[in-house]
Each structure stands twice: as structure tokens, then as C-alpha cells.
Design a protein around this motif. Structure first.
Motif, PDB file in Angstrom:
ATOM      1  N   THR A  33     -57.513   3.244  72.152  1.00 30.20           N
ATOM      2  CA  THR A  33     -57.497   4.541  71.457  1.00 30.20           C
ATOM      3  C   THR A  33     -56.917   5.625  72.350  1.00 30.20           C
ATOM      4  N   GLY A  71     -47.486  11.002  66.471  1.00 22.89           N
ATOM      5  CA  GLY A  71     -48.892  10.640  66.278  1.00 22.89           C
ATOM      6  C   GLY A  71     -49.095   9.641  65.157  1.00 22.89           C
ATOM      7  N   PHE A  72     -48.346   9.819  64.096  1.00 23.67           N
ATOM      8  CA  PHE A  72     -48.505   8.955  62.934  1.00 23.67           C
ATOM      9  C   PHE A  72     -48.286   7.494  63.303  1.00 23.67           C
ATOM     10  N   PHE A 132     -51.034   6.206  65.940  1.00 22.93           N
ATOM     11  CA  PHE A 132     -52.347   5.918  65.356  1.00 22.93           C
ATOM     12  C   PHE A 132     -52.270   4.732  64.400  1.00 22.93           C
ATOM     13  N   THR A 133     -51.137   4.606  63.703  1.00 21.96           N
ATOM     14  CA  THR A 133     -50.976   3.450  62.820  1.00 21.96           C
ATOM     15  C   THR A 133     -51.020   2.156  63.636  1.00 21.96           C
ATOM     16  N   ALA A 153     -52.534   1.602  66.485  1.00 20.24           N
ATOM     17  CA  ALA A 153     -53.920   1.319  66.894  1.00 20.24           C
ATOM     18  C   ALA A 153     -54.725   0.796  65.717  1.00 20.24           C
ATOM     19  N   THR A 154     -54.537   1.427  64.544  1.00 19.83           N
ATOM     20  CA  THR A 154     -55.275   1.014  63.352  1.00 19.83           C
ATOM     21  C   THR A 154     -55.012  -0.449  63.031  1.00 19.83           C
ATOM     22  N   TYR A 198     -56.630  -2.774  65.764  1.00 18.07           N
ATOM     23  CA  TYR A 198     -58.090  -2.893  65.604  1.00 18.07           C
ATOM     24  C   TYR A 198     -58.420  -3.758  64.392  1.00 18.07           C
ATOM     25  N   SER A 199     -57.741  -3.511  63.253  1.00 18.85           N
ATOM     26  CA  SER A 199     -58.034  -4.285  62.045  1.00 18.85           C
ATOM     27  C   SER A 199     -57.726  -5.755  62.255  1.00 18.85           C
TER      28      SER A 199
END
Lengths: 218, 239
Positions: free
Chosen positions: B187, B200-201, B204-205, B207-208, B211-212
Motif C-alpha cells: 500500500t 494515483g488511479f 491504486f488499481t 494494488a487493488t 490484493y484481490s
């Protein structure tokens, strides 16, 4: 430990109380928002509405696979971008909490609804109630009553989780205490005080939750 | 919405390596903390189900303390307060010389916190087996310890695979708190990419998705394991 400075806590009570107000406000608003959206998600999944049920399930599993901090960062970055103007940290953090907690609340509520026997649904439908009436007057009131202890436990978890707003610097209880701790070099006093306050509130809450659990099961 | 898309950023040097490195630290924190949480949590679970009232009291006290203080506050207590309370020499070592201070503290804090949750799962697993098997074990002459090792624990672990999996995934997600004490995990890395590139988009995508993917992979594997290790005769509750 002999030189533990109680005065630093006492002198800053009003400032710390302001922080606690933010923490509590965030908790209450997120619990309400989370339960409302969570209930909608749960009903969509239980009613097995085509496509929507799949979307609701995907929503829940998606949010449950992410760290809360990442969701907080996402919304902190995204909300001002979408609205095209800067918004306060509180609004974006609140949206993050509601979206995130809705996934967890929906699982609790789904289990609660499933615990109401299907015979009751059949009976309600037999006397001519519509699906909505059946949910509104028969299933949900019983489900929520059975769920109260678990909902309370989740609210305690949420209360603890609000401390994560630290990452965007929103002045909640922990951040207020940390500001004083760093300003006056009283880290030991402030962090211990924070721990004791959180513990007292959460422990009282968990006692209440298990008391309700016992009361409901008799 | 005004935004300059650039998905290529994620695959460009050095950012892709930042993500890989972040994931590496996230996984290392999660796994080390899990070992601690599992071992200590099991010990506490045994204590909470023991016939000795003092052991039960110790177990209960531990659980109540660790689960009623926010994890972030616990992390700060271990990082900022704990070294001050140690004798001078030890405190200095923890603050100055301990290798990987942020990483070590996170593993320690996360492990101790999650142990309280693992304890509750182990306890519910042992309770679910019922008193009959415990008594049967004692009746054929097993000591209290042997009853746990040969009868109660092997059964309990098989019953609680699903909740233990979600505890592991909780550790995996909670490892992100390490960024508050300066550990550059996944993160934190994506945040860094956002600050360096203003994308940022995309960051963060990334990382998302990571993680998923890890979460769903672990869940899929554990579901498979759960089916294979299912205790015969127990009703499977559909989730």
C-alpha cells in the motif's frame, strides 16, 4: 514509571474530547450507512434478483479482499477528482468507511435473515402479503432482533478501525493525542491514555454484546 | 473529471519493481506474523479450554486486552512506548540497533494481536468437538496433554480451516498498517508511485488487483484443502 505525567492528559481533556467527538461521529455515521447499504445488498442476494445478486456478491467479496487503508486512500484520492473540487478528509473517509463496512454488514444481515425460518415467509405469502411486506413486517424485524449482539460487535470493530484515519491525518481521537504527544514529548503518557480509553469503551461494549446475546438466547 | 491516463506507468522501470518489492514485504510481514499468531493463538486456545481455572483466566485476560485496543494503537505502543519502558540498555538496542525495526515491530504487534483472534477460533473448534472425546481420551489413559495433542487439536484444526483462513487473510490485509511506522509495503509503495507520478488511479488499481488476486488464490486453495481434510460425519455449513 515514577514520572508519569498525568497533568498532560488532564490539561488537554477538551482538545482530546474534540478528537473523540470526530471518532464517535464517524463511527455512528458509518454504522448507519453500512447497515442501510448492507441490508440492501443482503436482500438483493437473498431474493436472488438476476444479475443484481451477482453484482452484490461481487461487491461484498471485492471489498472484503482489500485492506481498509487502501480503500481510505482510494476514496481520499478519488472523491475530489470525481467532484472536481477539494473536499474535507472527513467526507471522503466517511464514504470509504460506509462502502467498506457495507460489505461486512451485508454478510451479518444475510446470516440474520437466513436464521428466520422459511415457514414464516411461506405463511406470510399465504395470507396474501407481498414480498416487500413480508420482508418489512415479518422477516427483518425478527432478523434484526437476533442480530443485535453481532451488529454491536461489528460496531466495536468499526470504532477501533476509525483509528486508521490517521493515514490521511483526520483529527480523530488518536491523531489529537499524537499531536499532543509529539508537541510536548509525552509519547508514553498519551499513547497509554489512548489505549486505556479505547480499551474501556470497547470492553464495555463487548460485555454489553455478550449480555444481549445471553438475554436473547433464553 | 480531468485525468491523464497512463496505464503503461505500471510496467515501466522502476515502478513495476516498486510494486514487486512492496508485495514482497507485505507477504513477508503476513507470513512471519501468522507463524507467531498461530503458535501463540493455539497455546492460548488450549489455555482457555483447559480444566485449570488459572490458565483459563490468563487466556481470557489476554484475549480481552488484545482485541479491545485498536491494532494501530497497539502498533504505536510497541514502536514508541515499549522501548522507553525497557531497561536502558535493552531500550537503546530496540531503538537503535535492532535490525529492520519497522518490520520486526509490525510482525510482533500483528502477531500478538491476531493471536487473540486465533485463540478464539481454536477454542470454538475444541468446544465443537464436545466433552465426550475429551473424556474418552482420559478414560483410555491419555494424559491431559496427550488428549490435546492426539485427540482435540487434530480435530479442532480440521474444523476451523475456514475461519483460520480468514484470519490469515486479515493478517495479510492488516500488514498495510506497517506503512504508519515507515515500512514500505504494498500500500505504501502505491502511495509512493502516486506521489512520484501523479498516476494515483493506476497505482491504486494495481494494488487493488494484487490484493484481490492473493486473497482469491489463498481462498481457492484453502477451500480445496478444507474439502480434503473434512472431518467425516460433520455437517458442512454452506457459506
Amino acid at each position: 514509571m515514577g514520572d508519569f505525567d498525568f497533568a498532560i492528559i488532564y490539561n488537554n481533556i477538551p482538545f482530546l474530547f474534540e478528537g473523540m467527538k470526530t471518532t464517535l461521529l464517524l463511527t455512528v455515521a458509518a454504522v448507519i450507512g453500512g447497515i442501510v447499504i448492507g441490508t440492501v445488498l443482503a436482500i438483493i442476494r437473498i431474493a436472488n434478483v438476476p444479475i443484481l445478486a451477482w453484482i452484490a456478491a461481487a461487491y461484498v467479496n471485492f471489498f472484503r479482499s482489500l485492506p481498509l487503508i487502501l480503500v481510505i486512500f482510494w476514496l481520499y484520492f478519488l472523491v475530489p477528482l470525481v467532484l472536481g473540487r477539494p473536499v474535507g478528509a472527513f467526507s471522503s473517509v466517511l464514504i470509504a468507511f460506509v462502502l467498506f463496512e457495507a460489505a461486512y454488514y451485508s454478510e451479518i444481515i444475510r446470516a440474520g435473515i437466513a436464521s428466520v425460518s422459511s415457514g414464516q415467509v411461506a405463511a406470510a405469502r399465504a395470507i396474501g402479503m407481498t414480498y416487500t411486506q413480508c420482508m418489512r413486517f415479518i422477516v427483518l424485524p425478527q432478523a434484526f432482533k437476533a442480530m443485535i449482539p453481532v451488529l454491536l460487535t461489528q460496531a466495536i470493530i468499526l470504532f477501533q478501525d476509525t483509528s486508521l484515519v490517521y493515514v490521511v491525518g483526520l483529527k480523530d481521537f488518536l491523531v489529537s493525542a499524537e499531536l499532543i504527544a509529539n508537541r510536548d514529548q509525552k509519547l508514553i503518557e498519551m499513547f497509554m491514555f489512548v489505549a486505556v480509553v479505547y480499551f474501556t469503551i470497547c470492553f464495555a461494549g463487548s460485555l454489553l454484546s455478550s449480555h444481549l446475546q445471553r438475554k436473547l438466547s433464553t | 473529471m480531468q485525468y491523464n491516463w497512463d496505464w503503461g506507468i505500471l510496467f515501466r522501470d522502476p515502478y513495476i519493481w516498486w510494486l514487486v518489492d512492496g508485495l514482497k514485504w507485505t507477504l513477508m510481514i503476513a507470513m512471519c506474523a501468522w507463524v507467531l499468531a498461530f503458535v501463540l493463538g493455539s497455546a492460548l486456545g488450549i489455555m482457555r479450554t483447559s480444566i485449570n481455572p488459572y490458565l483459563r483466566l490468563i487466556g481470557t485476560t489476554y484475549v480481552e486486552i488484545f482485541r479491545n485496543i485498536p491494532l494501530l494503537v497497539q502498533l504505536f505502543l510497541w514502536y514508541f512506548v515499549f522501548p522507553e519502558l525497557l531497561p536502558e540498555e535493552a531500550g537503546r538496542w530496540v531503538k537503535r540497533e535492532m535490525p529492520l525495526p519497522g518490520f520486526t515491530t509490525t510482525v510482533w504487534a500483528l502477531g500478538l494481536y491476531t493471536a487473540s483472534r486465533v485463540c478464539e477460533q481454536v477454542r470454538s473448534g475444541i468446544d465443537a468437538i464436545g466433552i465426550g472425546q475429551r473424556n474418552a481420551g482420559r478414560a483410555i489413559g491419555l494424559s491431559e496433554a496427550k488428549v490435546y495433542i492426539h485427540v482435540l487439536l487434530p480435530n479442532a484444526y480440521r474444523i476451523i480451516i475456514a475461519p483460520l483462513t480468514s484470519e490469515f487473510l486479515t493478517i495479510f490485509k492488516n500488514s498495510s498498517l506497517a506503512l504508519t511506522i515507515g515500512v514500505i509495503e504494498l500500500t505504501s509503495m502505491t502511495r509512493q508511485i502516486e506521489e512520484y507520478t501523479f498516476q494515483g488511479f493506476e497505482a491504486f488499481t494495481a494494488a487493488t488487483i494484487i490484493y484481490s488476486l492473493v486473497t482469491f488464490t489463498v481462498m481457492g486453495f484453502m477451500l480445496h484443502l478444507e474439502k480434503r481434510l473434512h472431518v467425516p460425519g460433520r455437517i458442512v455449513v454452506e457459506k
